[in-house]
Design a protein around this motif. Structure first.
Motif, PDB file in Angstrom:
ATOM      1  N   PRO A 112       0.801  -1.234   0.000  1.00 53.77           N
ATOM      2  CA  PRO A 112       0.000   0.000   0.000  1.00 53.77           C
ATOM      3  C   PRO A 112       0.831   1.280   0.000  1.00 53.77           C
ATOM      4  CG  PRO A 112      -0.816  -1.540   1.637  1.00 53.77           C
ATOM      5  CD  PRO A 112       0.431  -2.138   1.082  1.00 53.77           C
ATOM      6  N   GLY A 113       1.982   1.259   0.685  1.00 51.89           N
ATOM      7  CA  GLY A 113       2.755   2.491   0.818  1.00 51.89           C
ATOM      8  C   GLY A 113       3.509   2.881  -0.441  1.00 51.89           C
ATOM      9  N   GLU A 114       3.584   1.954  -1.418  1.00 53.20           N
ATOM     10  CA  GLU A 114       4.400   2.235  -2.604  1.00 53.20           C
ATOM     11  C   GLU A 114       3.563   2.434  -3.864  1.00 53.20           C
ATOM     12  OE1 GLU A 114       7.247  -0.945  -2.818  1.00 53.20           O
ATOM     13  OE2 GLU A 114       7.793  -0.658  -0.709  1.00 53.20           O
ATOM     14  N   LEU A 133      -5.608   9.639  12.254  1.00 52.28           N
ATOM     15  CA  LEU A 133      -4.466  10.208  12.965  1.00 52.28           C
ATOM     16  C   LEU A 133      -4.111   9.280  14.119  1.00 52.28           C
ATOM     17  CD1 LEU A 133      -5.854  13.854  13.238  1.00 52.28           C
ATOM     18  CD2 LEU A 133      -4.221  13.012  11.550  1.00 52.28           C
ATOM     19  N   PHE A 134      -2.798   9.126  14.373  1.00 48.86           N
ATOM     20  CA  PHE A 134      -2.384   8.378  15.551  1.00 48.86           C
ATOM     21  C   PHE A 134      -2.611   9.262  16.773  1.00 48.86           C
ATOM     22  CE2 PHE A 134       0.590   6.471  12.317  1.00 48.86           C
ATOM     23  CZ  PHE A 134      -0.054   5.253  12.272  1.00 48.86           C
ATOM     24  N   LEU A 161       0.506  10.663  18.831  1.00 50.43           N
ATOM     25  CA  LEU A 161       1.476  11.586  18.233  1.00 50.43           C
ATOM     26  C   LEU A 161       0.843  12.965  18.074  1.00 50.43           C
ATOM     27  CD1 LEU A 161       2.979   9.326  15.406  1.00 50.43           C
ATOM     28  CD2 LEU A 161       3.807   9.638  17.722  1.00 50.43           C
ATOM     29  N   GLN A 204       3.537  15.714  14.044  1.00 51.42           N
ATOM     30  CA  GLN A 204       4.156  14.411  13.808  1.00 51.42           C
ATOM     31  C   GLN A 204       3.312  13.582  12.857  1.00 51.42           C
ATOM     32  OE1 GLN A 204       4.635  13.237  17.979  1.00 51.42           O
ATOM     33  NE2 GLN A 204       6.833  12.992  17.632  1.00 51.42           N
ATOM     34  N   LEU A 263       4.702  12.217   9.243  1.00 53.21           N
ATOM     35  CA  LEU A 263       4.813  10.823   8.803  1.00 53.21           C
ATOM     36  C   LEU A 263       4.557  10.681   7.307  1.00 53.21           C
ATOM     37  CD1 LEU A 263       3.070   8.774  11.656  1.00 53.21           C
ATOM     38  CD2 LEU A 263       5.459   8.673  10.976  1.00 53.21           C
ATOM     39  N   GLY A 264       3.819  11.634   6.743  1.00 56.54           N
ATOM     40  CA  GLY A 264       3.565  11.601   5.306  1.00 56.54           C
ATOM     41  C   GLY A 264       4.818  11.898   4.493  1.00 56.54           C
ATOM     42  N   PRO A 269       8.449   8.101   7.086  1.00 56.43           N
ATOM     43  CA  PRO A 269       7.905   7.198   8.097  1.00 56.43           C
ATOM     44  C   PRO A 269       8.804   7.075   9.327  1.00 56.43           C
ATOM     45  CG  PRO A 269       7.935   6.146   5.931  1.00 56.43           C
ATOM     46  CD  PRO A 269       8.684   7.430   5.801  1.00 56.43           C
ATOM     47  N   GLY A 270      10.065   7.462   9.228  1.00 52.18           N
ATOM     48  CA  GLY A 270      10.946   7.423  10.376  1.00 52.18           C
ATOM     49  C   GLY A 270      10.913   8.728  11.167  1.00 52.18           C
ATOM     50  N   LEU A 271      10.194   9.710  10.646  1.00 45.29           N
ATOM     51  CA  LEU A 271      10.044  11.037  11.278  1.00 45.29           C
ATOM     52  C   LEU A 271      11.366  11.772  11.473  1.00 45.29           C
ATOM     53  CD1 LEU A 271       7.213  11.092  13.970  1.00 45.29           C
ATOM     54  CD2 LEU A 271       7.406  12.392  11.858  1.00 45.29           C
ATOM     55  N   ARG A 291      -1.781  16.215   5.730  1.00 44.72           N
ATOM     56  CA  ARG A 291      -0.845  15.124   5.433  1.00 44.72           C
ATOM     57  C   ARG A 291      -0.900  14.761   3.946  1.00 44.72           C
ATOM     58  NH1 ARG A 291      -1.815  10.715   9.173  1.00 44.72           N
ATOM     59  NH2 ARG A 291      -3.393  10.067   7.686  1.00 44.72           N
ATOM     60  N   GLN A 307       2.189  14.725   1.365  1.00 44.11           N
ATOM     61  CA  GLN A 307       2.499  13.473   0.666  1.00 44.11           C
ATOM     62  C   GLN A 307       2.621  13.728  -0.832  1.00 44.11           C
ATOM     63  OE1 GLN A 307      -0.751  11.023   2.568  1.00 44.11           O
ATOM     64  NE2 GLN A 307       0.830   9.452   2.591  1.00 44.11           N
TER      65      GLN A 307
END
Lengths: 231, 508
Positions: free
Chosen positions: A68-70, A82-83, A86, A90, A94-95, A98-100, A142, A146
C-alpha cells in the motif's frame, strides 16, 4: 490514468467485478447501496485487499501486487486517520518520512501545510484536543505534504454536519487541484457527489460501473439506483 | 510481512529453552525407568492437595463473589484491588504471614490455648491446602465476579418486574452463569496447585506431604539422584502440562480490576438476611486476606534490625535477576504478540505447561558435564523466570497488539510504516500501558520466585526468597520476617514502578 482491468473481488460469497478507467486529474464519486462493496473496491485500489483476478494499473504500470505504501496513493478513512499518541505535526510529518527524521525544510513544509488547511499553530496538539472538522483538516494536511498523484477518500466526513461537510469537500477539491491529483471518494450521500461534480461510479449488484458524469447518473437513474435513492 | 521475523527468532529461543531441557530429561529418565512407590505417593498427594485446594477455593469464592457483585460499600474498590495482590505476592512471604496467624505460636493457636482447646498444626496437607486457598480464593473470586458482572443488569430488572424471589433469580440467572464459569475456574486453580513447589517446601515435606515438584528437588538436593529427578520431571510434565494447557485456555486473569467496578442493583436481595449474609462473607474474605498481610508488616518492621548483611546482598541479586528477566520476558512476549498467529500463543503457553523445576532439571543435566552448574545460577534463574512469566505477559500484550493493528494497521501500511518505524511510532506508544503492566507482572513474579534457583544455588549464592527460606530453616524467624518485608516491598515496588511508568501521559 487509473485502470481496473477485468478485476474480480471475492470474499466468502460476495463477488464484485470492475473493468474501467479513470482519467487523470478526475474527480470521481463512488456511490451505491451499503454492502455493495464501495469500501472493498477502494481497499483493492489502495492495496489492502488482493483481487482474485484481474489487474490494477496506474499510468499503465501494474500495481496489483505492490504494498500500500508504494502505490503513490494517499488515503483518508472514516476514522482513525491520525495516531492519537502523536502530535498533529508528527502525524503530518509521517507523510514525508515514516521514520520522522525531518530536515528543517521539511518541518517548514509541515508547518505550511497546516497553515494551508487552517490549523496554523496547532501542530503541537494531540488529535484528542482537536474537533472532528479539525481532525479532517489535519488528515488533508498530510495528503498535501504526501503529494501523491491519487487520493482515495472513504466517507471521511460522514460524522460531520452538512455545512461543515460542504466546507471540507471544498477544501478537498482545493488540495487535490494543488497537487494535481486524481480524486476518488466513497460517499453514501448523493448530495456530496453533486457538490464534488465530475464523474461518478455506481457500485451495485456485484458490478462497479465505468465512471459517467454525476449529473447524467443522478438525473436519469437506473432502476437499481432509483431503489437506492428512494425516489 | 516482515513483522513476524523477530517472532520466529523469539519462538526459536523459547522452543529451544523448553524442548532442549525436556529432551535431556527424557534421555536421563530412560536410564532409571523403574517408578518407585515414593514416586506414586508424591503423585497421589499432588493430585489430592490440588483437588482439595481447588474445591475449597471455588466453594468459598462463590458466595464472596456474589456479595461483591451486588453490594456497594466503602472500600469495595480497594478490596477488589487487594484480591489481585496475591498474584504478585512472593509465596514465601505469604507463608510467613500465614505462619504468624495459623502457626504454632500464631494468633489462632494462642486463642485456642486461651480457650483451653488443643492447638492445630499448619504443617502437612491442611497447611498446604490453607496456603493454596489463601492464594487462589482471591483469584477464583475475581474470575467468578467477572461472570456475575457479565449478566446484563436488564435481566435483573426484568426479574424484579416479574417478582422473582432470590431462589428463582439464582435458578434462572445465576446458576446458568456459574455452570459456564466454575469449571474453568476449578481447572485454573487445580492446575496452579499441581505445580506447587514453594508452599510444599515450606509447609509440606515428609513422605506423606510431598508434591512431585518437591520430590524433584529432594531427589536433587538430598540424594543427587539425577535419574529419579528426571523420571519425576517426566511425570510432572504429563500431570501439570495437560491440566495447565486446558486451564489456561479456559480462563486467566487479563487485568487487575478492569471492568469490576460496577455494582448491579438487585431488588430481590434487599432483605436484611441477605445483607447480613453478604456482609459476613465479605468480612471473612477480607480478614483472611488482610490479617496475614498485616502480620507480615508488623513482624517485618520489628525484624528489620535483625536482618543480616547476607539479606541485603541477596536483595541485590534478586533485583538484578528480576530486571534481566523482565527485559527478556517483555522482549519475547512483544515479538510473539506481534506475529498475531495461533502458533505464537502456543509457543508462549509452553512456559506454563512445563514446570520451572523440570526445565531446571534439564538444564542441570545438560550443563553438569561441562561446568559447575552453580556458576550459572543467576542467568538460569533469570531465564526460567522469564519463561514462566511469558504466558501472562503474552496474554496482556496480544489483545492490545490486535486492537492497535485493527484500528491503525491500514493507516500505518498506507504510510509505509514498517520495521523499526512501525515499532517506534505505532506499536510502542499504543502498547505503553500494557507493556508497563506486563513488565510489572514479570518483575514481581521473578522477584518472589523460589523455584529453580534452589536447584542451582550453592551456599554462597542466594536470591532474597532463598535467603529467607534459609533463615526460616535456621529458625531465625525475626530475621526472616524482616527479610520478608524487604522482599514484599521490592516485589510490590517493582510492579508499581513498571505499571506506573506505563500509565503516564496517556492520550485517547
Amino acid at each position: 490514468m487509473l485502470t481496473l482491468e477485468n478485476v474480480v473481488i471475492r470474499q466468502d460469497d460476495f463477488e464484485l467485478r470492475a473493468d474501467f478507467e479513470v482519467p487523470r486529474g478526475a474527480r470521481v464519486s463512488v456511490i451505491g447501496p451499503s454492502g455493495a462493496g464501495k469500501t472493498t473496491l477502494l481497499n483493492v485500489i489502495a492495496g489492502f485487499f488482493e483481487p482474485s483476478a484481474g489487474r490494477v494499473l496506474w499510468e499503465g504500470r501494474d500495481i496489483t501486487r505492490k504494498p500500500p505504501g508504494e502505490r503513490g496513493i494517499s488515503l483518508l478513512f472514516q476514522d482513525n486517520n491520525l495516531f492519537p499518541h502523536l502530535t498533529v505535526a508528527q502525524n503530518v510529518g509521517l507523510g514525508i518520512d515514516p521514520g520522522l527524521r525531518l530536515t528543517p525544510a521539511q518541518k517548514a513544509q509541515v508547518e505550511a501545510a497546516l497553515e494551508r488547511v487552517g490549523l496554523a499553530g496547532m501542530g503541537g496538539r494531540k488529535p484528542g484536543r482537536l474537533s472532528g472538522g479539525q481532525q479532517g483538516r489535519a488528515g488533508l494536511a498530510r495528503i498535501l505534504v504526501q503529494g501523491k498523484p491519487l487520493i482515495l477518500l472513504d466517507e471521511p466526513f460522514a460524522a460531520l454536519g452538512p455545512a461543515l461537510r460542504a466546507e471540507m469537500l471544498a477544501l478537498v477539491e482545493d488540495v487535490a487541484s494543488e497537487i494535481g491529483a486524481t480524486l476518488l471518494m466513497v460517499s453514501h450521500d448523493p448530495g456530496d457527489a453533486r457538490r464534488l461534480g465530475g464523474l461518478a461510479i455506481l457500485v451495485a449488484e456485484g458490478r462497479a460501473e465505468p465512471p459517467v458524469p454525476v449529473a447524467d447518473l443522478l438525473d436519469h437513474p437506473s432502476p437499481v439506483l432509483r431503489d437506492y435513492l428512494g425516489d | 510481512m516482515t513483522r513476524s521475523g523477530p517472532g520466529w527468532v523469539a519462538a526459536g529461543i523459547v522452543a529451544a529453552l523448553i524442548l532442549g531441557p525436556l529432551v535431556a530429561v527424557f534421555m536421563r529418565a530412560e536410564a532409571g525407568a523403574q517408578v518407585l512407590t515414593s514416586d506414586w505417593s508424591a503423585v497421589r498427594f499432588t493430585i489430592l492437595q490440588a483437588a482439595l485446594s481447588a474445591l475449597l477455593s471455588i466453594a468459598l469464592a462463590i458466595p464472596v463473589a456474589r456479595a461483591l457483585a451486588r453490594r456497594a460499600f466503602r472500600g469495595r474498590g480497594i478490596l477488589i484491588t487487594l484480591l489481585g495482590a496475591p498474584f504478585i505476592l512472593p509465596v514465601i512471604v505469604a507463608v510467613l504471614g500465614l505462619l504468624a496467624v495459623f502457626g504454632r505460636a500464631g494468633i489462632v493457636n494462642t486463642a485456642l490455648a486461651w480457650l483451653g482447646l488443643p492447638p492445630v498444626s499448619i504443617y502437612g496437607l491442611q497447611g498446604v491446602v490453607l496456603a493454596h486457598v489463601f492464594f487462589n480464593l482471591p483469584l477464583a473470586t475475581r474470575i467468578i465476579l467477572q461472570g456475575w458482572q457479565g449478566i446484563p443488569s436488564e435481566r435483573f430488572r426484568l426479574a424484579a418486574n416479574l417478582g422473582l424471589s432470590g431462589v428463582q433469580v439464582a435458578r434462572f440467572l445465576e446458576w446458568p452463569m456459574l455452570r459456564a464459569v466454575v469449571p474453568g475456574a476449578l481447572m485454573v486453580v487445580f492446575a496452579i496447585c499441581l505445580s506447587s513447589f514453594a508452599v510444599a517446601l515450606t509447609l509440606g515435606g515428609g513422605p506423606r506431604a510431598t508434591t512431585v515438584e518437591l520430590a524433584i528437588y529432594q531427589a536433587f538436593n538430598f540424594d543427587f539422584d539425577l535419574g529419579r529427578a528426571a523420571r519425576l520431571a517426566v511425570i510432572q510434565l504429563v500431570l501439570a502440562g495437560s491440566a495447565a494447557v486446558v486451564a489456561f485456555w479456559a480462563a486467566v486473569p487479563a487485568g487487575f480490576g478492569a471492568g469490576l467496578g460496577r455494582v448491579v442493583r438487585r431488588w430481590e436481595a434487599e432483605t436484611w438476611g441477605a445483607r447480613a449474609l453478604d456482609a459476613g462473607w465479605i468480612g471473612l474474605a477480607a480478614g483472611f486476606l488482610i490479617v496475614p498481610l498485616a502480620m507480615i508488616f508488623l513482624n517485618g518492621v520489628s525484624g528489620l534490625t535483625q536482618v543480616p548483611g547476607a539479606v541485603w546482598r541477596a536483595a541485590g541479586v534478586s533485583v538484578t535477576i528480576a530486571l534481566i528477566s523482565t527485559a527478556l520476558c517483555v522482549a519475547l512476549a512483544l515479538s510473539l504478540a506481534m506475529v498475531r498467529r495461533g502458533w505464537a500463543e502456543v509457543v508462549a503457553l509452553m512456559g506454563i505447561a512445563v514446570s520451572p523445576l523440570v526445565i531446571g532439571t534439564g538444564l542441570f543435566v545438560i550443563v553438569n558435564p561441562w561446568m559447575d552448574p552453580a556458576r550459572l545460577a543467576m542467568p538460569v534463574t533469570a531465564l526460567v523466570n522469564a519463561l514462566m512469566a511469558l504466558p501472562f505477559a503474552m496474554r496482556v500484550l496480544a489483545p492490545d497488539v490486535a486492537r492497535t493493528e485493527a484500528d491503525f494497521g491500514r493507516l500505518a501500511d498506507a504510510l509505509s510504516l514498517r520495521g523499526w518505524a512501525r515499532l517506534r511510532w505505532l506499536i510502542l506508544p499504543r502498547l505503553r500501558p500494557a507493556l508497563g503492566f506486563s513488565a510489572g507482572l514479570a518483575g514481581a513474579l521473578s522477584m518472589g520466585d523460589l523455584g529453580v534457583v534452589a536447584l542451582f544455588a550453592d551456599p554462597d549464592f542466594a536470591t532474597l526468597p532463598l535467603q529467607m527460606y534459609r533463615l526460616m530453616g535456621a529458625y531465625r524467624m525475626e530475621a526472616a520476617a524482616g527479610a520478608g518485608l524487604i522482599l514484599l516491598a521490592l516485589s510490590l515496588g517493582v510492579f508499581w514502578i513498571f505499571d506506573r511508568g506505563g500509565r503516564g501521559d496517556v492520550d485517547a
